[in-house]
Enzyme design. Structure first.
Site, PDB file in Angstrom:
ATOM      1  N   ALA A  29       1.134   7.089  -3.822  1.00  8.26           N
ATOM      2  CA  ALA A  29       2.198   7.276  -4.815  1.00  8.26           C
ATOM      3  C   ALA A  29       1.821   6.440  -6.045  1.00  8.26           C
ATOM      4  O   ALA A  29       2.586   5.597  -6.510  1.00  8.26           O
ATOM      5  CB  ALA A  29       3.571   6.899  -4.264  1.00  8.26           C
ATOM      6  N   LEU A  30       0.615   6.710  -6.527  1.00 16.34           N
ATOM      7  CA  LEU A  30      -0.002   5.842  -7.539  1.00 16.34           C
ATOM      8  C   LEU A  30       0.752   5.889  -8.859  1.00 16.34           C
ATOM      9  O   LEU A  30       1.199   6.933  -9.310  1.00 16.34           O
ATOM     10  CB  LEU A  30      -1.462   6.264  -7.748  1.00 16.34           C
ATOM     11  CG  LEU A  30      -2.338   6.224  -6.488  1.00 16.34           C
ATOM     12  CD1 LEU A  30      -3.770   6.663  -6.821  1.00 16.34           C
ATOM     13  CD2 LEU A  30      -2.357   4.828  -5.862  1.00 16.34           C
ATOM     14  N   HIS A  31       0.873   4.711  -9.478  1.00 13.79           N
ATOM     15  CA  HIS A  31       1.518   4.588 -10.791  1.00 13.79           C
ATOM     16  C   HIS A  31       0.621   3.752 -11.697  1.00 13.79           C
ATOM     17  O   HIS A  31      -0.502   3.397 -11.305  1.00 13.79           O
ATOM     18  CB  HIS A  31       2.931   4.003 -10.643  1.00 13.79           C
ATOM     19  CG  HIS A  31       2.975   2.739  -9.828  1.00 13.79           C
ATOM     20  ND1 HIS A  31       2.347   1.571 -10.207  1.00 13.79           N
ATOM     21  CD2 HIS A  31       3.572   2.452  -8.643  1.00 13.79           C
ATOM     22  CE1 HIS A  31       2.568   0.635  -9.310  1.00 13.79           C
ATOM     23  NE2 HIS A  31       3.298   1.141  -8.339  1.00 13.79           N
ATOM     24  N   GLY A  33       0.672   0.757 -12.512  1.00 14.27           N
ATOM     25  CA  GLY A  33       0.270  -0.532 -11.934  1.00 14.27           C
ATOM     26  C   GLY A  33      -1.011  -0.376 -11.142  1.00 14.27           C
ATOM     27  O   GLY A  33      -1.980  -1.129 -11.335  1.00 14.27           O
ATOM     28  N   HIS A  34      -1.042   0.614 -10.260  1.00 13.61           N
ATOM     29  CA  HIS A  34      -2.268   0.882  -9.491  1.00 13.61           C
ATOM     30  C   HIS A  34      -3.426   1.209 -10.423  1.00 13.61           C
ATOM     31  O   HIS A  34      -4.546   0.741 -10.226  1.00 13.61           O
ATOM     32  CB  HIS A  34      -2.058   2.079  -8.552  1.00 13.61           C
ATOM     33  CG  HIS A  34      -1.011   1.891  -7.502  1.00 13.61           C
ATOM     34  ND1 HIS A  34       0.146   2.637  -7.464  1.00 13.61           N
ATOM     35  CD2 HIS A  34      -0.935   1.059  -6.435  1.00 13.61           C
ATOM     36  CE1 HIS A  34       0.876   2.281  -6.421  1.00 13.61           C
ATOM     37  NE2 HIS A  34       0.258   1.318  -5.784  1.00 13.61           N
ATOM     38  N   GLN A  58       2.544  -2.629   8.942  1.00 18.14           N
ATOM     39  CA  GLN A  58       3.255  -3.552   8.047  1.00 18.14           C
ATOM     40  C   GLN A  58       4.704  -3.145   7.813  1.00 18.14           C
ATOM     41  O   GLN A  58       5.430  -3.816   7.081  1.00 18.14           O
ATOM     42  CB  GLN A  58       2.506  -3.714   6.729  1.00 18.14           C
ATOM     43  CG  GLN A  58       2.524  -2.511   5.819  1.00 18.14           C
ATOM     44  CD  GLN A  58       1.589  -2.693   4.645  1.00 18.14           C
ATOM     45  OE1 GLN A  58       0.383  -2.724   4.797  1.00 18.14           O
ATOM     46  NE2 GLN A  58       2.147  -2.846   3.455  1.00 18.14           N
ATOM     47  N   LYS A 146       2.403  -8.809  -8.469  1.00 12.99           N
ATOM     48  CA  LYS A 146       3.747  -8.352  -8.098  1.00 12.99           C
ATOM     49  C   LYS A 146       4.052  -8.695  -6.643  1.00 12.99           C
ATOM     50  O   LYS A 146       5.156  -9.067  -6.307  1.00 12.99           O
ATOM     51  CB  LYS A 146       3.835  -6.846  -8.323  1.00 12.99           C
ATOM     52  CG  LYS A 146       4.948  -6.179  -7.568  1.00 12.99           C
ATOM     53  CD  LYS A 146       5.761  -5.327  -8.454  1.00 12.99           C
ATOM     54  CE  LYS A 146       7.015  -4.847  -7.802  1.00 12.99           C
ATOM     55  NZ  LYS A 146       6.868  -4.457  -6.391  1.00 12.99           N
ATOM     56  N   GLN A 150       1.860 -11.769  -0.669  1.00  9.91           N
ATOM     57  CA  GLN A 150       0.761 -10.998  -0.066  1.00  9.91           C
ATOM     58  C   GLN A 150      -0.575 -11.473  -0.637  1.00  9.91           C
ATOM     59  O   GLN A 150      -1.532 -11.716   0.102  1.00  9.91           O
ATOM     60  CB  GLN A 150       0.982  -9.517  -0.373  1.00  9.91           C
ATOM     61  CG  GLN A 150      -0.216  -8.627  -0.122  1.00  9.91           C
ATOM     62  CD  GLN A 150       0.117  -7.166  -0.368  1.00  9.91           C
ATOM     63  OE1 GLN A 150       0.811  -6.540   0.417  1.00  9.91           O
ATOM     64  NE2 GLN A 150      -0.379  -6.596  -1.449  1.00  9.91           N
ATOM     65  N   LEU A 181       6.786  -1.820 -12.155  1.00  7.96           N
ATOM     66  CA  LEU A 181       6.437  -0.537 -11.536  1.00  7.96           C
ATOM     67  C   LEU A 181       6.277  -0.721 -10.038  1.00  7.96           C
ATOM     68  O   LEU A 181       5.697  -1.709  -9.586  1.00  7.96           O
ATOM     69  CB  LEU A 181       5.144  -0.001 -12.147  1.00  7.96           C
ATOM     70  CG  LEU A 181       5.269   0.488 -13.584  1.00  7.96           C
ATOM     71  CD1 LEU A 181       3.901   0.779 -14.166  1.00  7.96           C
ATOM     72  CD2 LEU A 181       6.125   1.730 -13.645  1.00  7.96           C
TER      73      LEU A 181
END
Ligand code: AMP
Length: 273
Positions: A29-31, A33-34, A58, A146, A150, A181
């Site tokens: 679901a790339l946006h 940010g990716h 996860q 973000k 992690q 995002l």
């Protein structure tokens, strides 16, 4: 762009390439940010590998695993247009077997904040990331600030296990109104989308307070809580880069984090100072 669906296929694809390998792990679901991570990997490496894998380990029971957005066709196009050399797109059974050696997040840092709300989440994240880093033989791997906790835990795993990969932290990409995002933003209704702006607004206010000379964490947290009303706030935390709670902001070594539910959607955001 080569599409590899198993570790063997990925290794074969990598064998046909030479030079440094930049790797961007994602859940699809790339946006933008990716895309920013991919673009940075493209500039800094000879070969760019992106993985799309919605990692079941996860997700906790009752979380959004089955309804996590999946956009195969659009994601493939985005990767192609972003100059990705190899897309790794495995099924679950290509990644996990039965009765495996397990990776566990550290007792404290892995079980506070996100790890407290989602116990075991980071065990799953670290398990899949170590597999992906090994399969891709990454020279550099790109992660977003973000997901700050992690990022800190992956950096720690690489240090603890003496892994030969450089972890690169990438700034959070935001919409023009400040919303960070996230693939999960698609769950928000129009009115929730407006409510969600309270997360970035509270962090902006925290930054202003620090710029005005306020250093006390409890004062900053109090103001942030006010701005976040009436959202269901899970935590507002002020920590150093090692994720230890701090009572005073230290410029250059502070992260302010917030997690809240907007309707049924869980959102996280943070600012690094
Ligand atoms: P995900 O697909 O959500 O697992 O995210 C894949 C990578 O993209 C992770 O390293 C995230 O931290 C990073 N990422 C997600 N959202 C953003 C954003 N808004 N800006 C920068 N990086 C992001």
């Amino acid at each position: 762009m080569i599409i590899a669906r198993t570790a063997v296929e990925l290794r074969a694809a990598l064998d046909s390439k030479t030079g440094s390998i930049g790797f961007v792990p994602t859940m699809g679901a790339l946006h933008i940010g990716h895309r920013t991570l991919i673009e940075k990997a493209r500039v800094e490496n000879d070969v760019v590998v992106v993985s799309i894998f919605v990692n079941p380990t996860q997700f906790l029971a009752g979380e959004d695993l089955s309804k996590y957005p999946r956009r195969e066709e659009a994601d493939f196009k985005i990767c192609q247009l972003s100059g990705v050399d190899i897309l790794f797109y495995p099924e679950v059974d290509a990644m996990y077997g039965n009765d495996e050696v397990s990776i566990k997040a550290p007792d404290i840092r892995g079980y506070i904040l996100e790890g407290a709300v989602r116990p075991g989440h980071f065990d799953g994240v670290l398990s899949v990331v170590i597999k992906l880093l090994n399969i891709t033989r990454a020279t550099r791997a790109y992660f977003g600030k973000k997901d700050a906790q992690q990022l800190a835990l992956i950096t720690q795993m690489v240090e603890n296990f003496f892994m030969c990969v450089e972890i690169i932290a990438v700034d959070t990409v935001r919409e023009s109104d400040g919303l960070a995002l996230s693939s999960r933003n698609v769950y928000l209704s129009a009115s929730e989308r407006i409510e969600a702006l309270k997360l970035s607004a509270s962090l902006k206010r925290a930054t202003h307070l620090v710029m005005q000379g306020v250093r006390a964490s409890n004062e900053i947290q109090r103001v942030m809580f006010e701005i976040l009303q009436p959202l269901d706030v899970e935590y507002v935390a002020i920590v150093n880069r090692r994720f230890e709670s701090i009572s005073e902001v230290v410029i250059g070594d502070t992260i302010v984090l917030v997690a809240a539910r907007v309707g049924t959607t869980r959102l996280i955001d943070n600012v690094w100072m």
